[in-house]
Design a protein around this motif. Structure first.
Motif, PDB file in Angstrom:
ATOM      1  N   GLU A   1       4.862  -1.165  -1.595  1.00 39.96           N
ATOM      2  CA  GLU A   1       5.856  -1.829  -2.439  1.00 39.96           C
ATOM      3  C   GLU A   1       5.346  -3.181  -2.922  1.00 39.96           C
ATOM      4  OE1 GLU A   1      10.629  -2.991  -2.307  1.00 39.96           O
ATOM      5  OE2 GLU A   1       9.551  -2.457  -0.471  1.00 39.96           O
ATOM      6  N   GLY A   2       4.655  -3.916  -2.030  1.00 39.35           N
ATOM      7  CA  GLY A   2       4.084  -5.199  -2.435  1.00 39.35           C
ATOM      8  C   GLY A   2       2.933  -5.052  -3.405  1.00 39.35           C
ATOM      9  N   LEU A   3       2.142  -3.975  -3.272  1.00 39.18           N
ATOM     10  CA  LEU A   3       0.994  -3.774  -4.149  1.00 39.18           C
ATOM     11  C   LEU A   3       1.404  -3.471  -5.582  1.00 39.18           C
ATOM     12  CD1 LEU A   3      -1.351  -1.603  -1.872  1.00 39.18           C
ATOM     13  CD2 LEU A   3      -1.572  -4.033  -2.400  1.00 39.18           C
TER      14      LEU A   3
ATOM     15  N   VAL B   1      -9.785  -6.883 -11.321  1.00 42.66           N
ATOM     16  CA  VAL B   1      -9.998  -7.215  -9.911  1.00 42.66           C
ATOM     17  C   VAL B   1      -9.207  -6.237  -9.050  1.00 42.66           C
ATOM     18  CG1 VAL B   1      -9.725  -8.973  -8.132  1.00 42.66           C
ATOM     19  CG2 VAL B   1     -10.413  -9.628 -10.441  1.00 42.66           C
ATOM     20  N   SER B   2      -9.886  -5.583  -8.123  1.00 45.19           N
ATOM     21  CA  SER B   2      -9.253  -4.572  -7.276  1.00 45.19           C
ATOM     22  C   SER B   2      -8.996  -5.113  -5.873  1.00 45.19           C
ATOM     23  CB  SER B   2     -10.148  -3.324  -7.189  1.00 45.19           C
ATOM     24  OG  SER B   2     -11.361  -3.630  -6.532  1.00 45.19           O
ATOM     25  N   ASP B   3      -8.315  -4.312  -5.081  1.00 47.09           N
ATOM     26  CA  ASP B   3      -7.985  -4.623  -3.682  1.00 47.09           C
ATOM     27  C   ASP B   3      -7.088  -5.851  -3.553  1.00 47.09           C
ATOM     28  OD1 ASP B   3      -9.448  -2.466  -2.981  1.00 47.09           O
ATOM     29  OD2 ASP B   3     -10.897  -3.508  -1.738  1.00 47.09           O
ATOM     30  N   CYS B   4      -6.325  -6.194  -4.605  1.00 49.15           N
ATOM     31  CA  CYS B   4      -5.410  -7.332  -4.516  1.00 49.15           C
ATOM     32  C   CYS B   4      -4.223  -6.962  -3.626  1.00 49.15           C
ATOM     33  CB  CYS B   4      -4.916  -7.733  -5.904  1.00 49.15           C
ATOM     34  SG  CYS B   4      -6.229  -8.212  -7.029  1.00 49.15           S
ATOM     35  N   GLY B   5      -3.944  -7.758  -2.633  1.00 52.47           N
ATOM     36  CA  GLY B   5      -2.827  -7.505  -1.736  1.00 52.47           C
ATOM     37  C   GLY B   5      -3.159  -6.644  -0.550  1.00 52.47           C
ATOM     38  N   LEU B   6      -4.398  -6.153  -0.461  1.00 48.75           N
ATOM     39  CA  LEU B   6      -4.761  -5.302   0.674  1.00 48.75           C
ATOM     40  C   LEU B   6      -5.055  -6.109   1.936  1.00 48.75           C
ATOM     41  CD1 LEU B   6      -6.985  -2.451  -0.815  1.00 48.75           C
ATOM     42  CD2 LEU B   6      -4.561  -2.455  -0.268  1.00 48.75           C
TER      43      LEU B   6
ATOM     44  N   THR C   1      -6.149  -4.683 -11.154  1.00 44.76           N
ATOM     45  CA  THR C   1      -5.964  -3.236 -11.127  1.00 44.76           C
ATOM     46  C   THR C   1      -4.527  -2.902 -10.732  1.00 44.76           C
ATOM     47  OG1 THR C   1      -6.794  -3.195  -8.857  1.00 44.76           O
ATOM     48  CG2 THR C   1      -8.359  -2.679 -10.618  1.00 44.76           C
ATOM     49  N   GLU C   2      -3.928  -2.009 -11.485  1.00 42.48           N
ATOM     50  CA  GLU C   2      -2.536  -1.635 -11.257  1.00 42.48           C
ATOM     51  C   GLU C   2      -2.463  -0.422 -10.339  1.00 42.48           C
ATOM     52  OE1 GLU C   2       1.396  -0.124 -13.796  1.00 42.48           O
ATOM     53  OE2 GLU C   2      -0.528  -0.471 -14.787  1.00 42.48           O
ATOM     54  N   LEU C   3      -1.623  -0.530  -9.313  1.00 41.38           N
ATOM     55  CA  LEU C   3      -1.417   0.604  -8.414  1.00 41.38           C
ATOM     56  C   LEU C   3      -0.538   1.630  -9.123  1.00 41.38           C
ATOM     57  CD1 LEU C   3      -1.860   1.751  -5.528  1.00 41.38           C
ATOM     58  CD2 LEU C   3       0.367   0.781  -4.945  1.00 41.38           C
ATOM     59  N   LEU C   4      -1.092   2.808  -9.394  1.00 38.77           N
ATOM     60  CA  LEU C   4      -0.359   3.844 -10.103  1.00 38.77           C
ATOM     61  C   LEU C   4       0.394   4.782  -9.166  1.00 38.77           C
ATOM     62  CD1 LEU C   4      -3.027   4.840 -12.784  1.00 38.77           C
ATOM     63  CD2 LEU C   4      -1.165   3.198 -13.006  1.00 38.77           C
TER      64      LEU C   4
END
Length: 739
Positions: free
Chosen positions: A484-486, A579-584, A495-498
């Motif tokens: 939910e946060g991602l 930019v990927s892995d944001c919020g991980l 990068t958008e979580l689809l």
């Protein structure tokens, strides 16, 4: 004879245009006008001010279908100047217009391409009111005008025809007035509505309840008051910074009906009294008045009695509590039962479990007691406020009672509020050929990434999390809360979580697939693609910087990346960074495993994290500086194949960043000496600030973005290539080991 000659000339001219011009002349003329109006053309490769063939020559940012221009996509190009609506409306076939993340400061255009589907003018400095002419483009599905300087009120008429809009983003402007009712009455396709960080006032329109497809609604940081409209329940609702109450207030307790007054000819009528239409003229008025007075008096007496009883019971409960709490040290080690004795299992007294009401029989076990909510006390009666005694601060708070027989300790995540798509394991297995090696495109500390192709032709990237490496994926509810946060970060360079999958002990995250791979692969891969020019490298750095700026300074609460490196920068077909892995970081190892995490970051790890485990937004800035060194030198952050003094990129490069001659020798040989010398020096200055050992001396990402924007603007002076520099580079690199 003359007619035949004219016909031949016309045919020849037509053939010449077909052979040498693949673009509609009207589109060519309009693009020439745009190029003239733009003040920065550093990234507009192949653009010219007169003539040309945009479709045939593949002008930068231009997409064509046949002979017509259908998309103009120029984000993150450092463009300024003016955008005239009279020029834009000449593009009769353009469906996508993206001028986001530039430096336009003029009034927002009044006219746009008449068949536009997606409009993105975000992150500029456009001024003026909302462009009402958009109402003449019913084909629009996405309108993004956020992060500008737009003001004024919204005209309700502007939204009556925008029935196909899915995303409307007007956030971070200066709009005022009320939110128009027409948004909820007409824009029934809306899924994402962003109005935060403006000056909207008044109450939320009741028509918002019509937006049944709405997934995200954000009105935080405005001046809105009142209550949430009935039956309005978006999946994600943000309203901080307003005076909004989610639930309508209940009727006042113990409110007696107003007494009926007997008609008295000698008493003048009260002009503020509204006659009751249900009252019969033959009704016995004195009798009604007497009954009403008696009823009112009876209710008042009942209310007074209840208040007295409540105060007495509360005082008795506090006295019992005070007596028992003083006895706690004497029996702190006795195993007590929570239900029977009102204590928790640690041996300390639990006031929340103390029965406030008893049946009066000593041999009966006290019944379970609900938590008494302070708000309900205030609503029920005007009882005196009782301050808790200091010892209550040391007590353990037990689970809150939600019912007589049900205890709920952790609120379960509502999957309906997650905007990402829930995939099944079967779907993703089929799309990745059962996660075969041939579809494996990358691997990291949290799991592997696979290429997935859906039946409809869409290509996705699936991150299969390793439950042994990630600390929060075993529990399904914890994982869903992370998902939910991602989904909250929304930025063109993030990068958008689809989608996601949480079935059969599998934890998977689904993103859009980036065809160019990672920046690390492009710079250091075996093929070592040499197509990255100087301007493209600066453009990639600027896009990545904007992503971190958004995470650090726009997201609420701020997001610290914690794993920023070139392998987490993905590039699309246009070399735009994502930019990927944001919020991980929520899935990262615990504090006790900091050394392992530091090894995971490797050469990107800032000094303070390696030494003390402290990681802040300024730590991300350090990692960003390391990535810029990679772009500048073409070297890996840590390369054991080089001489010992050159293995660490930061240690080797930092002393040379302010030495002009040494700096020229540091530049990536793949550039062939083609770069603006002044831009090189300015980029080195930015890098030097980012990799400072002390976090407090590193700049915030907003300053880094501004520096890179100015660097892009100054790059228009052109690239320099001299014989002496080329010879110098060749002479220096001849003695270095190959990577």
């Amino acid at each position: 004879m003359r007619g035949a000659v004219t016909l031949v000339c016309f045919l020849v001219a037509s053939c010449v245009w077909v052979v040498h011009g693949a673009t509609d002349p009207g589109d060519v003329s309009a693009l020439n006008a745009l190029f003239t109006d733009f003040e920065s053309d550093s990234t507009l490769t192949k653009w010219v001010a007169s003539g040309g063939d945009p479709c045939g020559d593949l002008w930068f940012g231009i997409t064509c279908v046949g002979t017509f221009v259908t998309a103009i996509q120029l984000p993150n190009c450092g463009l300024s100047g003016k955008v005239h609506g009279s020029v834009l409306q000449q593009f009769l076939h353009v469906t996508v217009l993206d001028l986001s993340n530039n430096k336009f400061e003029n009034d927002i255009p009044e006219h746009f391409p008449p068949n536009l589907i997606q409009l993105d003018l975000s992150n500029n400095k456009f001024q003026g009111n909302f462009p009402d002419q958009l109402m003449n483009i019913p084909s629009l599905t996405s309108i993004k005008l956020n992060n500008n300087k737009l003001d004024g009120t919204l005209n309700a008429q502007s939204f009556t025809t925008l029935v196909n809009v899915i995303t409307l983003d007007l956030s971070t402007n200066k709009f005022s007035g009320t939110i128009p009712e027409s948004i909820g009455d007409n824009m029934l396709s809306l899924k994402f509505l962003y109005l935060q960080n403006n000056k909207f006032s008044g109450v939320l329109p009741l028509s918002l309840a019509n937006l049944v497809a709405l997934q995200v609604f954000d009105v935080s940081n405005n001046k809105i008051t009142g209550y949430l409209p009935p039956n309005f329940n978006p999946a994600t609702f943000s309203y901080e910074g307003n005076d909004i109450t989610l639930l309508a207030p209940p009727p006042p307790p113990f409110t007696a009906p107003p007494p009926l007054k007997s008609p008295n000819p000698s008493t003048p009528p009260n002009p503020n009294t509204t006659p009751n239409p249900n009252t019969s003229p033959n009704q016995n008025a004195p009798l009604a008045s007497t009954k009403s007075s008696s009823s009112s008096l009876g209710v008042s007496k009942i209310a007074a009695i209840l208040v007295v009883v409540f105060v007495a019971l509360t005082a008795a409960a506090i006295l019992v509590w005070f007596f028992l709490i003083r006895k706690v040290p004497e029996r702190a080690t006795e195993p007590l039962d929570v239900e029977a004795n009102g204590h928790n299992h640690s041996g300390r007294f639990c006031i929340w479990c103390l029965p406030l009401f008893s049946s009066g029989k000593d041999d009966e076990k006290p019944a379970k007691v609900k938590v008494y909510e302070p708000d309900s006390m205030k609503e029920g009666m005007d009882s005196p406020k009782i301050k808790a005694q200091p010892p209550i601060k040391t007590l353990d708070i037990p689970p809150v009672y939600k019912g007589d027989d049900q205890i709920k300790t952790v609120e379960k995540v509502d999957t309906d509020k997650i905007s990402a798509i829930a995939f099944s394991v079967a779907e993703l297995q089929a799309a990745t050929n059962s996660f075969s090696e041939e579809n494996l495109v990358g691997a990291g500390s949290l799991g592997q990434v696979y290429r997935a192709e859906l039946p409809d032709g869409r290509v996705l990237a699936v991150k299969k999390l390793d439950t042994k490496a990630a600390s929060m994926v075993e529990n399904e509810n914890d994982f869903l809360s992370v998902v939910e946060g991602l989904t909250k970060p929304q930025h063109s360079n993030v990068t958008e979580l689809l989608g996601y999958c949480v079935e059969h002990d599998q934890r998977l995250l689904v993103y859009k697939y980036m065809s160019r791979g990672t920046l690390h692969e492009l710079l250091h891969g075996s093929a070592n693609d040499k197509c990255l020019s100087w301007n493209m490298r600066v453009k990639i750095a600027l896009g990545a910087a904007r992503a971190l700026e958004y995470l650090h300074e726009v997201c609420s609460p701020p997001v610290v990346h914690r794993n920023f490196k070139s392998s987490n920068i993905l590039l699309d077909d246009e070399f735009i960074p994502h930019v990927s892995d944001c919020g991980l970081e929520a899935l990262a190892p615990s504090v006790t495993e900091r050394q392992v995490s530091a090894q995971r970051l490797g050469a990107y790890s800032p000094p303070e994290y390696t030494m003390s485990g402290t990681y802040t937004a300024k730590s991300d800035v350090y990692s960003f500086g390391v990535v810029m060194l990679e772009l500048l030198t073409g070297r890996k952050p840590l390369d054991s194949s080089r001489p010992r003094s050159e293995q660490s990129l930061v240690r080797w490069a930092t002393p040379q960043l302010h030495d002009i001659d040494a700096l020229a020798r540091m530049v990536d040989p793949a550039l062939g000496g083609v770069y603006p010398a002044k831009s090189l020096s300015r980029l080195a200055d930015v890098v030097a600030l980012c990799v400072q050992p002390e976090p407090e001396f590193r700049p915030p990402m907003s300053e880094v973005v501004q520096s890179l924007v100015r660097l892009m603007q100054r790059a228009t002076s052109g690239n320099r290539q001299t014989e002496s520099k080329s010879d110098s580079l060749q002479g220096d690199t001849a003695h270095e080991p190959n990577e």
